[in-house]
Enzyme design. Structure first.
Site, PDB file in Angstrom:
ATOM      1  N   LYS A 189       0.888  -1.119  -0.071  1.00  0.00           N
ATOM      2  CA  LYS A 189       0.016   0.028   0.100  1.00  0.00           C
ATOM      3  C   LYS A 189       0.874   1.059  -0.045  1.00  0.00           C
ATOM      4  CE  LYS A 189      -0.241  -0.128   5.137  1.00  0.00           C
ATOM      5  NZ  LYS A 189      -1.159  -0.463   6.206  1.00  0.00           N
ATOM      6  N   ARG A 193     -10.274  -0.181  15.364  1.00  0.00           N
ATOM      7  CA  ARG A 193     -10.524   0.457  13.970  1.00  0.00           C
ATOM      8  C   ARG A 193     -11.272  -0.197  12.957  1.00  0.00           C
ATOM      9  NH1 ARG A 193      -4.697   1.424  11.194  1.00  0.00           N
ATOM     10  NH2 ARG A 193      -5.028  -0.528  10.108  1.00  0.00           N
ATOM     11  N   TYR A 218      14.186  30.690   6.389  1.00  0.00           N
ATOM     12  CA  TYR A 218      13.362  31.542   7.209  1.00  0.00           C
ATOM     13  C   TYR A 218      13.322  31.579   8.395  1.00  0.00           C
ATOM     14  CZ  TYR A 218      11.179  30.911   2.291  1.00  0.00           C
ATOM     15  OH  TYR A 218      10.881  30.955   1.024  1.00  0.00           O
ATOM     16  N   HIS A 274      -6.191  -7.422  13.069  1.00  0.00           N
ATOM     17  CA  HIS A 274      -4.943  -6.671  12.852  1.00  0.00           C
ATOM     18  C   HIS A 274      -4.605  -6.217  14.558  1.00  0.00           C
ATOM     19  CE1 HIS A 274      -2.096  -4.242  11.089  1.00  0.00           C
ATOM     20  NE2 HIS A 274      -2.730  -2.770  11.108  1.00  0.00           N
ATOM     21  N   CYS A 326      12.871  24.310   3.949  1.00  0.00           N
ATOM     22  CA  CYS A 326      11.780  24.873   3.221  1.00  0.00           C
ATOM     23  C   CYS A 326      11.064  23.944   2.253  1.00  0.00           C
ATOM     24  CB  CYS A 326      12.561  25.855   2.326  1.00  0.00           C
ATOM     25  SG  CYS A 326      13.663  27.012   3.175  1.00  0.00           S
ATOM     26  N   ARG A 347       1.170 -10.432   7.354  1.00  0.00           N
ATOM     27  CA  ARG A 347       1.164  -9.429   6.375  1.00  0.00           C
ATOM     28  C   ARG A 347       2.099  -8.220   6.782  1.00  0.00           C
ATOM     29  NH1 ARG A 347      -3.888  -9.691   8.643  1.00  0.00           N
ATOM     30  NH2 ARG A 347      -3.501  -7.737   9.901  1.00  0.00           N
ATOM     31  N   ASP A 401      11.448  23.367  -1.098  1.00  0.00           N
ATOM     32  CA  ASP A 401      12.350  22.887  -1.844  1.00  0.00           C
ATOM     33  C   ASP A 401      13.589  22.643  -1.635  1.00  0.00           C
ATOM     34  OD1 ASP A 401       9.841  23.429  -3.962  1.00  0.00           O
ATOM     35  OD2 ASP A 401      10.526  25.488  -3.636  1.00  0.00           O
TER      36      ASP A 401
HETATM   37  C1  PLP Z   1      -0.319  -1.312   6.949  1.00  0.00           C
HETATM   38  C2  PLP Z   1      -0.717  -2.643   6.964  1.00  0.00           C
HETATM   39  C3  PLP Z   1      -0.043  -3.860   7.708  1.00  0.00           C
HETATM   40  C4  PLP Z   1       1.485  -3.816   7.288  1.00  0.00           C
HETATM   41  O1  PLP Z   1       1.878  -3.251   8.720  1.00  0.00           O
HETATM   42  P1  PLP Z   1       3.442  -3.265   9.029  1.00  0.00           P
HETATM   43  O2  PLP Z   1       3.426  -2.683  10.362  1.00  0.00           O
HETATM   44  O3  PLP Z   1       3.900  -2.220   8.208  1.00  0.00           O
HETATM   45  O4  PLP Z   1       3.962  -4.484   8.746  1.00  0.00           O
HETATM   46  C5  PLP Z   1      -0.705  -4.899   7.701  1.00  0.00           C
HETATM   47  N1  PLP Z   1      -2.131  -5.248   7.746  1.00  0.00           N
HETATM   48  C6  PLP Z   1      -2.928  -4.098   7.685  1.00  0.00           C
HETATM   49  C7  PLP Z   1      -4.350  -4.138   7.982  1.00  0.00           C
HETATM   50  C8  PLP Z   1      -2.353  -2.930   7.449  1.00  0.00           C
HETATM   51  O5  PLP Z   1      -3.122  -1.850   7.232  1.00  0.00           O
END
Ligand code: PLP
Length: 390
Positions: free
Chosen positions: A42, A140, A274, A172, A326, A228, A328
């Protein structure tokens, strides 16, 4: 291959070592034993480039790819990327038919999503590959535990109608980066209970998955059938205070480098950038780096206003950002070092002596996830370590 070989050297670039991504996945695959690896790609593969990173991860043995939004998954398919692919973050009215046509696994946390997916399946004549998500404690996504069996029953009804296949059950972690935290044990137990409840009602998933990078590295009891891994795929540690990447056989894939746009001597007492938050305390040399917050350099990496700036390697030495970052550009005070316009400056990299993305994260009081993911389309990306296939 360096895509700028023979051409002009860019003023700045994100360099991505695809062989690091491949090797990191290989390493994670060894750690997870029988469990398969889903490389999470992602957010443009955490800034590393969606398609090249996905292919490198597959070369390392990732049998699954995961994205947040459907557009990312469809972009992978459009580029010809095959293999198991899941997109988990969808809103009502999602382009479900496109997901089904592209053989993208989808996820539901509520009955309305199952209904929409089933409707798309009926329309297109394709059976959806569906993962059901339970909230085991993150608070979540995922169905609340009280609504889990309703979700499962809704999906199994659609399965009986031939519209969906419930191929995955998943959840998760909230605090996987603190493996001793009791929430982790509670989440694994809640996940097991949710699996048992779903299986008792007739679910026969191909994969049950819970672990992110931190849990993959630190909590083998959470691996189930599939892990994951996002951040670890790119060679960064989700638990920087406990585990250095090299301790677990990972190496960072991204480095950000630039060539100095200007070098000049200035007297003592000269304000820099700045707001003049940095003022030279002696005659010195200032070096101008042609990268700024529009490119993804965090403004929180500024120096002089309450602390030193983020580190860079220039002229063989670690120096700090002087004054405000800044849009750029930013400035580095290099003292009396003999540096020239055109010399290379490394913000962070993978070689010994170079600052790391984690060093930038610490200086900016954030996490390395945010550092690498911010680097933006304006900066050219150069791939090394493997031919990017397009
Ligand atoms: C982003 C994400 C991951 C990966 O998480 P990491 O900590 O980068 O390994 C796994 N599962 C879900 C649902 C996520 O949103």
């Amino acid at each position: 291959m360096d895509e700028h070989a023979g051409g002009p050297v860019p003023h700045a670039q994100v360099r991505v070592d695809l062989s690091a991504i491949r090797d990191n996945v290989r390493e994670l695959n060894i750690r997870t034993g029988a469990a398969e690896v889903m490389a999470v790609v992602k957010a443009d593969a955490y800034g590393h480039g969606l398609v090249p990173a996905a292919r490198a991860a597959q070369a390392g043995g990732a049998t699954w790819l995961g994205t947040a939004v459907l557009g990312e998954a469809l972009a992978l398919r459009a580029a010809g990327v095959t293999g198991r692919l899941m997109a988990w973050l969808c809103a009502p009215g999602e382009r479900w038919a496109d997901a089904l046509a592209a053989d993208v696994d989808v996820s539901a946390s509520a009955p309305w999503a199952v209904a929409e997916i089933a409707a798309a399946a009926r329309e297109t004549g394709r059976t959806a590959r569906l993962h059901l998500k339970v909230d085991t404690g993150l608070g979540r996504g995922g169905a609340p535990r009280a609504e889990w069996t309703t979700l499962v029953d809704t999906a199994l009804k659609a399965q009986a109608d031939g519209l969906v296949n419930v191929v995955g059950l998943w959840s998760h972690f909230a605090i996987a980066d603190a493996p001793e935290h009791p929430v982790n044990t509670a989440q694994v137990a809640a996940f097991r209970a949710a699996l048992a409840a779903a299986e008792a009602r007739g679910a026969r998933p191909e994969v049950r998955h819970l672990a992110n990078s931190a849990a993959t590295l630190m909590a083998p009891q959470s691996h189930f059938d599939l892990v994951r891994t996002g951040l670890a795929t790119y060679g960064l540690s989700p638990v920087p205070d406990a585990v250095r990447p090299d301790e677990v056989g990972l190496r960072p894939a991204m480095s950000v480098r630039a060539r100095l746009a200007l070098v000049k001597r200035v007297p003592a007492g000269h304000g820099v950038s700045y707001g003049h938050f940095y003022v030279t305390d002696r005659e010195t040399t200032l070096a101008l780096v042609p990268l700024g917050y529009a490119d993804g350099v965090p403004r929180h990496g500024s120096g002089g206003d309450g602390g030193p700036g983020a580190p860079v390697l220039v002229g063989g030495r670690i120096r700090q950002v002087a004054g405000r970052v800044c849009m750029d550009q930013f400035v580095v005070d290099v003292g009396d070092d003999d540096v020239r316009a055109g010399d290379e400056v490394v913000l962070f990299g993978d070689a010994a002596g170079e600052p790391t993305a984690q060093d930038w994260a610490r200086a900016c009081r954030t996490i390395s996830y945010e550092i690498v993911t911010r680097f933006a389309p304006r900066l050219p990306r150069t791939y090394v370590g493997e031919e990017p296939q397009r």
